[in-house]
Design an enzyme around this catalytic site. Structure first.
Site, mmCIF file in Angstrom:
data_model
loop_
_atom_site.group_PDB
_atom_site.id
_atom_site.type_symbol
_atom_site.label_atom_id
_atom_site.label_comp_id
_atom_site.label_asym_id
_atom_site.label_seq_id
_atom_site.Cartn_x
_atom_site.Cartn_y
_atom_site.Cartn_z
ATOM 1 N N ASP A 74 39.766 47.178 23.628
ATOM 2 C CA ASP A 74 39.813 45.760 23.958
ATOM 3 C C ASP A 74 39.445 44.987 22.695
ATOM 4 O O ASP A 74 38.770 45.516 21.810
ATOM 5 C CB ASP A 74 38.801 45.424 25.057
ATOM 6 N N HIS A 136 40.236 54.630 22.199
ATOM 7 C CA HIS A 136 41.096 55.667 22.745
ATOM 8 C C HIS A 136 42.302 55.896 21.831
ATOM 9 O O HIS A 136 42.609 55.070 20.976
ATOM 10 C CB HIS A 136 41.611 55.247 24.122
ATOM 11 N N SER A 238 32.746 45.655 16.932
ATOM 12 C CA SER A 238 33.043 45.754 15.507
ATOM 13 C C SER A 238 34.535 45.562 15.304
ATOM 14 O O SER A 238 35.138 44.708 15.953
ATOM 15 C CB SER A 238 32.574 47.091 14.950
#
Length: 274
Positions: A74, A136, A238
């Site tokens: 995200d 992922h 980050s």
């Protein structure tokens, strides 16, 4: 290591502290409200026994993967496009509009001159404190190596990116070098930042960030991961920089668009890649 690294270590210690349940619930509630976090995909906030547990919250249910090359996390795309060259024939990319960084410097020993000679395509994804912090695999791929590079832990906010030249190349980072369907190389660069206590990698728990003062590379034999497979997580928001050899991906997003893990952000340039 510098003040930013020490501050991040201290923040990490505090974030892991388990306060009495009622106090922790109020701390969690304040954090969720401050950053307007959508908790609909996660456990209720009182179930997290520390701020770190809340930062690293896992999805309750797997997300359905869209076709194509999906976002690994995200976040928000700060900039994306193709590299351009300076007078020294280095490949440059924009961190944000008007502020560039060197691809060669960012990747260092993870990329050869030959691998970059035709240019690259890239996307910078910024994970804010409100975002789901796990990352992922964006496609089926083989992980060839993981390179750790020690460095500073400057904030990777837009304000800092505008002020500090080549900021991504100055910060601590881990570069995964991956081969996609035997056709092209994808580099996934996980950039450390202020108050990011650690970066974790599920396939190699020996990689310790915000800890080492020396660079190292781990190489892997037959390490294949499937699209959507969890690779690890930040302990606070980050940046992930995606870099591919030029012409293999066609990004379908624009700068400043929000992205979500599992949602498509690019098409493969070849129909047989999926």
């Amino acid at each position: 290591m510098g003040f930013s690294n020490s501050a991040s270590k201290m923040f990490g210690i505090i974030a892991k502290y388990k306060f009495p349940k009622i106090i922790q619930k109020n701390i969690n509630k304040a954090y969720v409200n401050a950053f307007n976090i959508n908790m609909s995909e996660f456990k209720s906030l009182e179930e997290y026994e520390s701020l770190n547990a809340l930062f690293t919250r896992a999805l309750l249910n797997e997300r359905e993967l869209e076709d194509g090359f999906v976002s690994p996390s995200d976040g928000k795309i700060l900039e994306l496009g193709s590299s351009f060259q300076n007078d020294l024939k280095e490949n440059l990319a924009f961190s944000i509009k008007g502020s560039s960084y060197s691809i060669e410097e960012l990747l260092k020993n993870s990329a050869s001159k030959e691998e970059l000679e035709n240019g690259i395509d890239y996307a910078n994804i910024y994970l804010s404190p409100k975002d789901y912090h796990h990352y992922h695999a964006p496609c089926n791929m083989q992980i060839l190596s993981a390179t750790y590079m020690s460095g500073a832990l400057f904030s990777v906010s837009e304000a800092k990116l505008a002020k500090i030249i080549n900021l991504y190349t100055k910060n601590e980072r881990v570069v995964l070098k991956c081969l996609v369907e035997g056709k092209f190389i994808l580099w996934m660069v996980f950039v450390g930042a202020l108050n990011v206590g650690k970066m974790h990698f599920s396939f190699d728990t020996s990689i310790q960030t915000n800890a080492a003062n020396f660079d190292f590379t781990h190489t892997y034999e037959d390490l294949f991961v499937k699209k959507g497979q969890r690779l690890g997580n930040f302990e606070l928001g980050s940046t992930i920089v995606l870099i591919t050899q030029k012409g293999f991906l066609k990004f379908s997003k624009n700068a400043y668009e929000q992205v979500e893990f599992s949602k498509k952000i690019a098409d493969f340039a070849y129909s047989h890649l999926h």
